[in-house]
Design a protein around this motif. Structure first.
Motif, PDB file in Angstrom:
ATOM      1  N   THR A 609      50.627  45.117  55.148  1.00 53.46           N
ATOM      2  CA  THR A 609      51.829  45.766  54.627  1.00 53.46           C
ATOM      3  C   THR A 609      52.531  44.874  53.613  1.00 53.46           C
ATOM      4  N   ILE A 610      52.658  43.602  53.933  1.00 53.41           N
ATOM      5  CA  ILE A 610      53.302  42.667  53.007  1.00 53.41           C
ATOM      6  C   ILE A 610      52.479  42.534  51.729  1.00 53.41           C
ATOM      7  N   ALA A 611      51.157  42.415  51.873  1.00 52.14           N
ATOM      8  CA  ALA A 611      50.297  42.262  50.705  1.00 52.14           C
ATOM      9  C   ALA A 611      50.354  43.489  49.802  1.00 52.14           C
ATOM     10  N   VAL A 612      50.328  44.675  50.411  1.00 44.19           N
ATOM     11  CA  VAL A 612      50.362  45.905  49.624  1.00 44.19           C
ATOM     12  C   VAL A 612      51.691  46.025  48.879  1.00 44.19           C
ATOM     13  N   THR A 613      52.784  45.619  49.511  1.00 43.82           N
ATOM     14  CA  THR A 613      54.092  45.687  48.853  1.00 43.82           C
ATOM     15  C   THR A 613      54.107  44.843  47.589  1.00 43.82           C
ATOM     16  N   ALA A 614      53.401  43.728  47.603  1.00 48.23           N
ATOM     17  CA  ALA A 614      53.408  42.807  46.468  1.00 48.23           C
ATOM     18  C   ALA A 614      52.436  43.202  45.365  1.00 48.23           C
ATOM     19  N   LEU A 615      51.791  44.367  45.476  1.00 45.78           N
ATOM     20  CA  LEU A 615      50.811  44.768  44.469  1.00 45.78           C
ATOM     21  C   LEU A 615      51.439  45.282  43.178  1.00 45.78           C
ATOM     22  N   THR A 616      52.733  45.486  43.172  1.00 43.45           N
ATOM     23  CA  THR A 616      53.410  45.959  41.966  1.00 43.45           C
ATOM     24  C   THR A 616      54.523  44.999  41.596  1.00 43.45           C
ATOM     25  N   LEU A 617      54.789  44.897  40.311  1.00 41.44           N
ATOM     26  CA  LEU A 617      55.922  44.121  39.821  1.00 41.44           C
ATOM     27  C   LEU A 617      57.170  44.990  39.897  1.00 41.44           C
ATOM     28  N   PRO A 618      58.345  44.391  39.838  1.00 37.73           N
ATOM     29  CA  PRO A 618      59.572  45.188  40.027  1.00 37.73           C
ATOM     30  C   PRO A 618      59.786  46.249  38.960  1.00 37.73           C
ATOM     31  N   ASN A 619      59.225  46.072  37.768  1.00 32.90           N
ATOM     32  CA  ASN A 619      59.412  47.084  36.725  1.00 32.90           C
ATOM     33  C   ASN A 619      58.452  48.251  36.860  1.00 32.90           C
ATOM     34  N   GLY A 620      57.563  48.205  37.851  1.00 31.54           N
ATOM     35  CA  GLY A 620      56.625  49.295  38.084  1.00 31.54           C
ATOM     36  C   GLY A 620      55.219  49.025  37.588  1.00 31.54           C
ATOM     37  N   LEU A 621      55.020  47.922  36.873  1.00 39.38           N
ATOM     38  CA  LEU A 621      53.680  47.589  36.401  1.00 39.38           C
ATOM     39  C   LEU A 621      52.842  47.094  37.569  1.00 39.38           C
ATOM     40  N   GLY A 622      51.678  47.691  37.752  1.00 41.62           N
ATOM     41  CA  GLY A 622      50.820  47.308  38.855  1.00 41.62           C
ATOM     42  C   GLY A 622      50.011  46.065  38.539  1.00 41.62           C
ATOM     43  N   ILE A 623      49.982  45.138  39.466  1.00 43.73           N
ATOM     44  CA  ILE A 623      49.170  43.936  39.288  1.00 43.73           C
ATOM     45  C   ILE A 623      47.693  44.283  39.110  1.00 43.73           C
ATOM     46  N   PRO A 624      47.171  45.342  39.776  1.00 44.13           N
ATOM     47  CA  PRO A 624      45.759  45.696  39.539  1.00 44.13           C
ATOM     48  C   PRO A 624      45.435  45.985  38.080  1.00 44.13           C
ATOM     49  N   VAL A 625      46.407  46.447  37.298  1.00 45.73           N
ATOM     50  CA  VAL A 625      46.157  46.693  35.880  1.00 45.73           C
ATOM     51  C   VAL A 625      45.863  45.389  35.150  1.00 45.73           C
ATOM     52  N   LEU A 626      46.452  44.296  35.622  1.00 46.32           N
ATOM     53  CA  LEU A 626      46.297  42.995  34.978  1.00 46.32           C
ATOM     54  C   LEU A 626      45.144  42.188  35.547  1.00 46.32           C
ATOM     55  N   THR A 627      44.515  42.692  36.601  1.00 47.77           N
ATOM     56  CA  THR A 627      43.481  41.896  37.295  1.00 47.77           C
ATOM     57  C   THR A 627      42.246  42.751  37.578  1.00 47.77           C
ATOM     58  N   LYS A 628      41.745  43.443  36.606  1.00 46.31           N
ATOM     59  CA  LYS A 628      40.662  44.395  36.853  1.00 46.31           C
ATOM     60  C   LYS A 628      39.366  43.717  37.309  1.00 46.31           C
ATOM     61  N   LEU A 629      38.913  42.713  36.591  1.00 41.83           N
ATOM     62  CA  LEU A 629      37.666  42.057  36.972  1.00 41.83           C
ATOM     63  C   LEU A 629      37.793  41.309  38.296  1.00 41.83           C
ATOM     64  N   PRO A 630      38.809  40.470  38.491  1.00 40.96           N
ATOM     65  CA  PRO A 630      38.939  39.818  39.805  1.00 40.96           C
ATOM     66  C   PRO A 630      39.089  40.817  40.947  1.00 40.96           C
ATOM     67  N   GLY A 631      39.808  41.912  40.692  1.00 40.88           N
ATOM     68  CA  GLY A 631      39.979  42.911  41.741  1.00 40.88           C
ATOM     69  C   GLY A 631      38.679  43.594  42.105  1.00 40.88           C
ATOM     70  N   ALA A 632      37.857  43.901  41.096  1.00 46.00           N
ATOM     71  CA  ALA A 632      36.560  44.527  41.370  1.00 46.00           C
ATOM     72  C   ALA A 632      35.675  43.592  42.192  1.00 46.00           C
ATOM     73  N   ILE A 633      35.708  42.308  41.863  1.00 42.73           N
ATOM     74  CA  ILE A 633      34.934  41.334  42.647  1.00 42.73           C
ATOM     75  C   ILE A 633      35.465  41.258  44.073  1.00 42.73           C
ATOM     76  N   LEU A 634      36.791  41.319  44.214  1.00 40.14           N
ATOM     77  CA  LEU A 634      37.395  41.307  45.547  1.00 40.14           C
ATOM     78  C   LEU A 634      36.936  42.503  46.370  1.00 40.14           C
ATOM     79  N   ASP A 635      36.847  43.677  45.754  1.00 41.21           N
ATOM     80  CA  ASP A 635      36.387  44.866  46.479  1.00 41.21           C
ATOM     81  C   ASP A 635      34.956  44.685  46.981  1.00 41.21           C
ATOM     82  N   VAL A 636      34.100  44.095  46.155  1.00 45.10           N
ATOM     83  CA  VAL A 636      32.726  43.837  46.590  1.00 45.10           C
ATOM     84  C   VAL A 636      32.722  42.894  47.784  1.00 45.10           C
TER      85      VAL A 636
END
Length: 661
Positions: A609-636
């Motif tokens: 729950t804490i980790a999911v809350t931190a997935l967005t910046l306060p202005n609404g920009l999602g961190i996943p938008v800025l971390t596409k390649l690392p995030g895809a590797i994390l999913d694997v």
């Protein structure tokens, strides 16, 4: 004692954290004007005000998360009322601050304004419909129709109507619309507060622990209170439908059982002392319960369990004249309105679920589990399972369908939202597990000279995710069905003429240790050969159920299986559908909070729950938008770890015990 690590100290610490987050919203939040963090993705650089606000977001969220986590270890010393007051205090600073971590609330306002103007929000986006506040909607969604059901659009229309009635500058009207939408989201929070306790009690989980996880978390503060997402009301209605589907008698019995719990912690268990109203005494070493069918726990960490005790409720003894002893016969008790057996509660449960589906269609996942909970109360009293489940399915489904149809007709909206759902899938982010896997394959294909295959890889992975969701959903429904069928009372052979009914002898007394091993009852309590190493630390199997007392009533355990299956089905939908946003976790979290006893699973839910809350910046920009390649590797890596964990468990599973009930 009211130190910083006491409940009162943690309440104040959390309030400070929320206040810092709210202050940061004025500099880096989802402000209705220009995005203060626009330079993070485009040309330019955000100003100093944004960085100060971002610092407030990070520091405040860390303080709030730490206080909430620590509070989870002190739930034995607080009441539900105390928690609700704490939730209200933590919400106040956010209610007077700009929205955080999402600009969806502005999209809601425009969708409501388009509908109020007589146009079709399922065909027009905010800019296409001429919304007065379209400038506040993110550019990505300017031309996207509403993907919400008729109830959600109608509530947004009410907010827009209030805003236009307020009048004045467009910015003031938008603030009024946001305020109304926050009230709608808070209604969802109130429903969670009201019904989470009832549902948790019915399945043998502490209401205090359920409200702590489902109502007080940082995710709720950011996305229910501040962000005012439609998922908030969906979560409240879903929990209410599940709670109403459980018989009132079950809630009462589980409430009595919950009074026996050791209220030490919500996360990892502990020790406490309390005398329960059933006559048992809970203490640091174990629990003795003098009610029929309940366990007797010794100080060495073992429990004596006698199932189907002849003194358990609902069991009568007697021969041909009902007076002789030595035989048992379970006779279904006649169902009364106080038991929740009338037709009104199944209809109400279906209606509430119909309203939830009328906001977000994913709530329909809860339908089979609501049906099984409704049927379970009659099956427990000896009704035919097949006929009972069929009748419950008809009652709940028809009532929900009628409510949904009435909402569609009243609003003049059809099923256009179904087509709009596909537009949300145009966003490619690794927070959706199959999408992340498709991205990883796409990056690999691009590296070997096949850039045109990237989109195909994502599409194929998403189809696989939907197929996996279907398999998981069927498996969870099957598990819930099996748990419901176990509610049926044991059968007895007809009594011979002039004699007593013939029944199977009651199971022998067993000793169950903290690892759930079934051993011979010749063990001697206190024998050092069988000592539980956790006994010295005061951690016993009963203590580990401080957030739930499934051992006290088998029926509560079976109901908890149904509710937990519903929660995990919602989790699977959130992460396996093409798109996932942090606020999608509000609904599954609210359900699982009511069905997860303390231990590693609850701790993992809290951490997630804490980790999911931190997935967005306060202005609404999602961190996943800025971390596409690392995030895809994390999913694997996540999928690989899950597969390895599953294979290891299957390899290490011992032979099944004769009886683990």
């Amino acid at each position: 004692m009211r130190g910083l690590d006491s409940p009162w100290g943690l309440r104040v610490t959390g309030l400070v954290g929320v206040a810092v987050v709210a202050a940061g919203a004025y500099g880096a939040g989802a402000l209705p004007g220009r995005d203060p963090g626009a330079g993070l993705r485009g040309p330019g650089t955000p100003g100093a005000t944004f960085w100060l606000g971002l610092a407030g977001w990070v520091i405040g969220l860390a303080i709030l998360s730490g206080a909430w986590w620590r509070l989870g270890r002190h739930l034995g010393g607080v009441s539900s009322r105390w928690l609700l007051v704490t939730a209200a205090l933590w919400a106040l600073p956010l209610l007077i601050a700009p929205p955080l971590a999402s600009r969806d609330v502005y999209s809601y306002a425009c969708q409501g304004e388009i509908w109020r103007s007589g146009l079709d929000p399922y065909a027009l986006g905010a800019a296409d419909g001429g919304c007065l506040w379209a400038g506040a909607v993110p550019e990505l969604w300017q031309h996207t129709p509403a993907p919400y059901g008729p109830v959600g659009v109608a509530l947004s229309g009410v907010a827009a109507a209030v805003a236009r009635a307020v009048g004045g500058p467009a910015d003031n009207q938008l603030l009024a619309a946001v305020a109304v939408l926050r009230v709608v989201a808070l209604i969802g929070g109130v429903l969670i507060a009201a019904y989470a306790g009832r549902l948790a009690s019915a399945v043998g989980v502490s209401p205090v622990a359920a409200r702590w996880l489902g109502l007080l978390s940082p995710l709720v503060a950011v996305h229910l209170v501040s962000g005012a997402h439609n998922d908030a009301l969906t979560a409240g209605l879903t929990v209410a439908a599940l709670a109403i589907a459980v018989p009132a008698a079950a809630s009462g019995a589980a409430n009595r059982a919950t009074a026996m719990e050791t209220p030490a912690t919500a996360l990892h268990g502990g020790t406490a002392s309390r005398t329960g109203i059933l006559g048992g005494v809970a203490h640091g070493g174990g629990v003795t319960v003098t009610a029929g069918g309940a366990p007797t726990s010794t100080n060495d960490g073992f429990e004596r369990i006698r199932e189907h005790s002849p003194h358990a409720p609902g069991v009568v003894t007697g021969g041909h004249d009902g007076a002789s002893e030595g035989t048992t016969e379970r006779r279904p008790r006649r169902m009364t309105r106080s038991d929740g057996g009338g037709a009104g509660l199944p209809v109400a449960a279906g209606a509430l679920l119909g309203l939830a589906v009328g906001i977000k269609v994913t709530a329909i996942i809860a339908l089979p589990f609501v049906i099984l909970l409704v049927a379970g109360q009659r099956i427990q009293r000896g009704a035919s399972p097949a006929r009972t489940i069929a009748l419950a399915a008809a009652t709940v489904t028809v009532s929900g369908a009628l409510v949904f149809t009435a909402a569609s007709l009243a609003t003049g909206l059809g099923l256009g939202w179904i087509g709009a759902l596909s537009d949300t899938g145009s966003l490619v982010q690794w927070t959706s597990l199959p999408t992340g896997l498709g991205m990883a394959v796409g990056y690999l294909l691009r590296a070997i000279g096949q850039p045109g295959a990237v989109d195909t890889a994502v599409d194929v992975a998403r189809v696989g995710g939907i197929a996996a969701l279907a398999v998981i959903g069927i498996a969870l429904c099957w598990r819930a069905l099996q748990a419901t069928l176990r509610l049926a009372p044991p059968t007895t052979d007809p009594a011979p003429a002039g004699g007593a009914a013939v029944t199977a002898p009651p199971p022998r007394t067993q000793l169950v240790d903290t690892a759930n091993r079934v051993e011979d009852d010749r063990r001697t309590p206190g024998d050092p050969r069988y000592a539980d190493p956790r006994a010295e630390a005061g951690q016993h199997r009963f203590d580990r159920t401080a957030g739930g007392t499934a051992d006290l009533e088998p029926a509560a355990t079976h109901r908890r299986t149904v509710v937990a299956a519903c929660g995990w089905a919602l989790v699977a939908a959130a992460f396996l559908l093409p798109v996932f946003y942090p606020w999608y976790a509000l609904v599954p979290l609210a359900v699982l909070a009511c069905a997860t006893p303390p231990g590693r699973t609850r701790a993992a839910l809290a951490a997630t729950t804490i980790a999911v809350t931190a997935l967005t910046l306060p202005n609404g920009l999602g961190i996943p938008v800025l971390t596409k390649l690392p995030g895809a590797i994390l999913d694997v890596a996540i999928v690989g770890a899950l597969i390895a964990y599953r294979l290891r468990n299957r390899r290490d599973d011992p032979a099944p015990a004769v009886d683990r009930r």
